[in-house]
Design an enzyme around this catalytic site. Structure first.
Site, mmCIF file in Angstrom:
data_model
loop_
_atom_site.group_PDB
_atom_site.id
_atom_site.type_symbol
_atom_site.label_atom_id
_atom_site.label_comp_id
_atom_site.label_asym_id
_atom_site.label_seq_id
_atom_site.Cartn_x
_atom_site.Cartn_y
_atom_site.Cartn_z
ATOM 1 N N TYR A 133 19.416 -19.977 -18.483
ATOM 2 C CA TYR A 133 20.442 -19.059 -18.996
ATOM 3 C C TYR A 133 20.805 -19.420 -20.442
ATOM 4 C CZ TYR A 133 25.128 -17.345 -20.020
ATOM 5 O OH TYR A 133 26.209 -16.791 -20.660
ATOM 6 N N LYS B 214 20.223 -17.506 -24.310
ATOM 7 C CA LYS B 214 21.236 -17.249 -25.348
ATOM 8 C C LYS B 214 20.747 -17.785 -26.692
ATOM 9 C CE LYS B 214 24.327 -15.124 -22.994
ATOM 10 N NZ LYS B 214 24.523 -13.702 -23.258
ATOM 11 N N SER C 105 27.212 -18.228 -26.225
ATOM 12 C CA SER C 105 27.951 -19.115 -25.330
ATOM 13 C C SER C 105 27.930 -20.542 -25.854
ATOM 14 C CB SER C 105 27.280 -19.062 -23.957
ATOM 15 O OG SER C 105 27.770 -20.087 -23.140
HETATM 16 P P1 NAD Z 1 29.535 -9.506 -16.407
HETATM 17 O O1 NAD Z 1 28.401 -9.755 -15.487
HETATM 18 O O2 NAD Z 1 30.876 -9.212 -15.834
HETATM 19 O O3 NAD Z 1 29.161 -8.322 -17.428
HETATM 20 C C1 NAD Z 1 27.839 -8.067 -17.835
HETATM 21 C C2 NAD Z 1 27.607 -6.564 -17.737
HETATM 22 O O4 NAD Z 1 26.272 -6.279 -18.158
HETATM 23 C C3 NAD Z 1 27.752 -6.044 -16.303
HETATM 24 O O5 NAD Z 1 28.534 -4.867 -16.320
HETATM 25 C C4 NAD Z 1 26.311 -5.743 -15.885
HETATM 26 O O6 NAD Z 1 26.251 -4.682 -14.943
HETATM 27 C C5 NAD Z 1 25.685 -5.396 -17.227
HETATM 28 N N1 NAD Z 1 24.233 -5.617 -17.306
HETATM 29 C C6 NAD Z 1 23.550 -6.761 -17.002
HETATM 30 N N2 NAD Z 1 22.230 -6.586 -17.218
HETATM 31 C C7 NAD Z 1 22.083 -5.319 -17.680
HETATM 32 C C8 NAD Z 1 20.974 -4.547 -18.100
HETATM 33 N N3 NAD Z 1 19.721 -5.040 -18.053
HETATM 34 N N4 NAD Z 1 21.182 -3.285 -18.540
HETATM 35 C C9 NAD Z 1 22.436 -2.765 -18.577
HETATM 36 N N5 NAD Z 1 23.520 -3.433 -18.178
HETATM 37 C C10 NAD Z 1 23.351 -4.702 -17.739
HETATM 38 O O7 NAD Z 1 29.617 -10.761 -17.401
HETATM 39 P P2 NAD Z 1 30.741 -11.150 -18.448
HETATM 40 O O8 NAD Z 1 31.419 -12.370 -17.949
HETATM 41 O O9 NAD Z 1 31.537 -9.966 -18.832
HETATM 42 O O10 NAD Z 1 29.813 -11.612 -19.662
HETATM 43 C C11 NAD Z 1 29.444 -10.720 -20.710
HETATM 44 C C12 NAD Z 1 28.492 -11.426 -21.647
HETATM 45 O O11 NAD Z 1 29.125 -12.622 -22.132
HETATM 46 C C13 NAD Z 1 27.187 -11.884 -20.987
HETATM 47 O O12 NAD Z 1 26.144 -11.692 -21.907
HETATM 48 C C14 NAD Z 1 27.422 -13.356 -20.719
HETATM 49 O O13 NAD Z 1 26.223 -14.084 -20.713
HETATM 50 C C15 NAD Z 1 28.276 -13.741 -21.923
HETATM 51 N N6 NAD Z 1 29.109 -14.928 -21.661
HETATM 52 C C16 NAD Z 1 29.936 -14.940 -20.581
HETATM 53 C C17 NAD Z 1 30.696 -16.079 -20.306
HETATM 54 C C18 NAD Z 1 31.586 -16.152 -19.087
HETATM 55 O O14 NAD Z 1 31.948 -17.248 -18.701
HETATM 56 N N7 NAD Z 1 31.974 -15.028 -18.476
HETATM 57 C C19 NAD Z 1 30.608 -17.201 -21.167
HETATM 58 C C20 NAD Z 1 29.764 -17.128 -22.285
HETATM 59 C C21 NAD Z 1 29.012 -15.978 -22.518
#
Ligand code: NAD
Ligand code: UDP
Length: 352
Positions: A157, A161, A133
């Site tokens: 958070y 990362k 991120s």
């Molecule tokens: P999201 O919460 O929609 O998806 C994350 C998925 O991981 C979910 O389906 C959740 O059920 C699953 N999950 C979480 N912990 C788990 C575990 N211990 N075991 C198995 N499954 C687990 O989030 P997203 O927006 O799709 O983000 C995906 C990734 O991208 C994350 O790592 C997030 O930190 C990163 N990210 C997201 C953003 C954003 O703004 N959406 C920005 C930068 C980075």
């Protein structure tokens, strides 16, 4: 049209594949001919998302309901899917919650990734794309952020990362056969143009775009604009919003880079558009795309918010041959289609 050279039957394990970015990436993977296995514990998602991925693509997703901290389940999934690569989305992402419950975040995001890397090592899987991120950069010392900008995450958070990035850099130094892409996302928004999958936050959305969408559809009365006295063109916060389908396609290009071995052993890459948009730009674009009013009130700044940042996306262009294609209007129009077809997210019946 961006092409992909990985063999058609290549198999990928997608952790967190039922989530917002993961589900969109699964669509692109399936459409490009990959076999996809999703490992997810559904702590922040619904299995319905995967049913809809199958509906969009007409292809099957293998599902494993498990936690990434469960090493045995990971090894089983890696072996039974014969995965050549992992895309690792699974993790927790709520900044405020990470401040309140830091141990939960280190356990899920850092320890979970330790378990995943151990399982990969045990199974001889040596390619990983990691969801990092822009939050690893913290307070900008210069803009746009380039990948060599200093690190200074401002909350647990963001620190998780950076910790995972550091762990992956150490792993790559120790294991030169590994190929690792650290994709630093800017602000993912939008939805698949089918309107069948999109972002489905639990409770009151913390992020701007889903909140705006819920105001437009009538689920919430008005938007709070957090601050109008920043040193930005209209005084409101500026971010680099990127369409989730562009982001998803960036993952395919990264997999391709790992497969070809053209990107070095462990490479950080910004995925953004390179353009900053203010909160009021988003409100205006959303009103145009939806034909609905989005009432808002100016409020004090939200604690911890940065005034403005955006990406230098030139590394992605150079190493991946990738650049974002979709405009702010596309982001709003696709969010609106998803929101209006699914006013209650995945709890809504499918209407198309
Ligand atoms: P999201 O919460 O929609 O998806 C994350 C998925 O991981 C979910 O389906 C959740 O059920 C699953 N999950 C979480 N912990 C788990 C575990 N211990 N075991 C198995 N499954 C687990 O989030 P997203 O927006 O799709 O983000 C995906 C990734 O991208 C994350 O790592 C997030 O930190 C990163 N990210 C997201 C953003 C954003 O703004 N959406 C920005 C930068 C980075
Ligand atoms: N924002 C806002 N009202 C909201 C949510 C967000 O004014 O209800 C602003 C926020 O202050 C920031 C921008 O919108 O300037 C993007 O915020 P978001 O939480 O979506 O992303 P992040 O701050 O994590 O980049």
């Amino acid at each position: 049209m961006q092409t992909n050279t990985m063999p058609a039957a290549a198999s990928v394990l997608v952790t967190g594949g039922a989530g917002y970015i993961g589900s969109h990436t699964c669509v692109e993977l399936l459409q490009a001919g990959y076999r996809v296995t999703v490992l997810d514990n559904y702590c922040n998602s619904s299995p319905e998302a995967l049913a809809r991925v199958e509906r969009i693509t007409g292809k099957t997703v293998q599902r494993v309901q498990a936690d990434i901290r469960d090493g045995a389940a990971l090894r089983d999934a890696l072996r039974s899917s014969q995965a050549q690569a992992v895309i690792h989305f699974a993790g927790l992402k709520a900044v405020g919650e990470s401040v309140a419950e830091p141990l939960h975040y280190y356990d899920n995001n850092v320890l979970g990734t330790v378990r995943l890397l151990q399982a990969m090592q045990d199974c001889g899987v040596e390619q990983i794309v990691f969801s990092s991120s822009a939050t690893v950069y913290g307070d900008p010392v210069r803009l746009p952020y380039t990948e060599d900008h200093p690190f200074a995450p401002t909350n647990p958070y963001g620190q998780t990362k950076l910790d995972v990035e550091n762990m992956l850099r150490a792993q790559s130094r120790a294991k030169p056969h590994w190929r690792i892409a650290l994709l630093r996302y800017f602000n993912p928004v939008g939805a698949h143009p089918s309107g069948l999958i999109g972002e489905d936050p639990q409770g009151v959305p913390n992020n701007l775009m889903p909140f705006v969408a819920q105001v437009a559809v009538g689920r919430r009365q008005s938007l709070n604009v957090w601050g109008s006295d920043y040193d930005t063109p209209d005084g409101t916060g500026v971010r680099d919003y990127i369409h989730v389908v562009d982001l998803a396609q960036g993952h395919l290009r990264a997999l391709d880079m790992l497969q070809r071995g053209t990107g070095g052993q462990c490479t950080a890459i910004n995925l953004g558009t390179g353009q900053g948009c203010s909160v009021l730009d988003v409100v205006q674009a959303f009103e145009q795309a939806s034909g609905r009013k989005v009432p808002y009130q100016i409020q004090p700044r939200r604690p911890g918010d940065l005034p403005a940042y955006w990406a230098d996306p030139s590394t992605a262009q150079r190493l991946l041959g990738w650049q974002a294609q979709r405009s702010l209007h596309d982001m709003c129009a696709d969010t609106w289609r998803w929101q209006s077809m699914n006013p209650q997210g995945y709890a809504s019946p499918v209407t198309a």
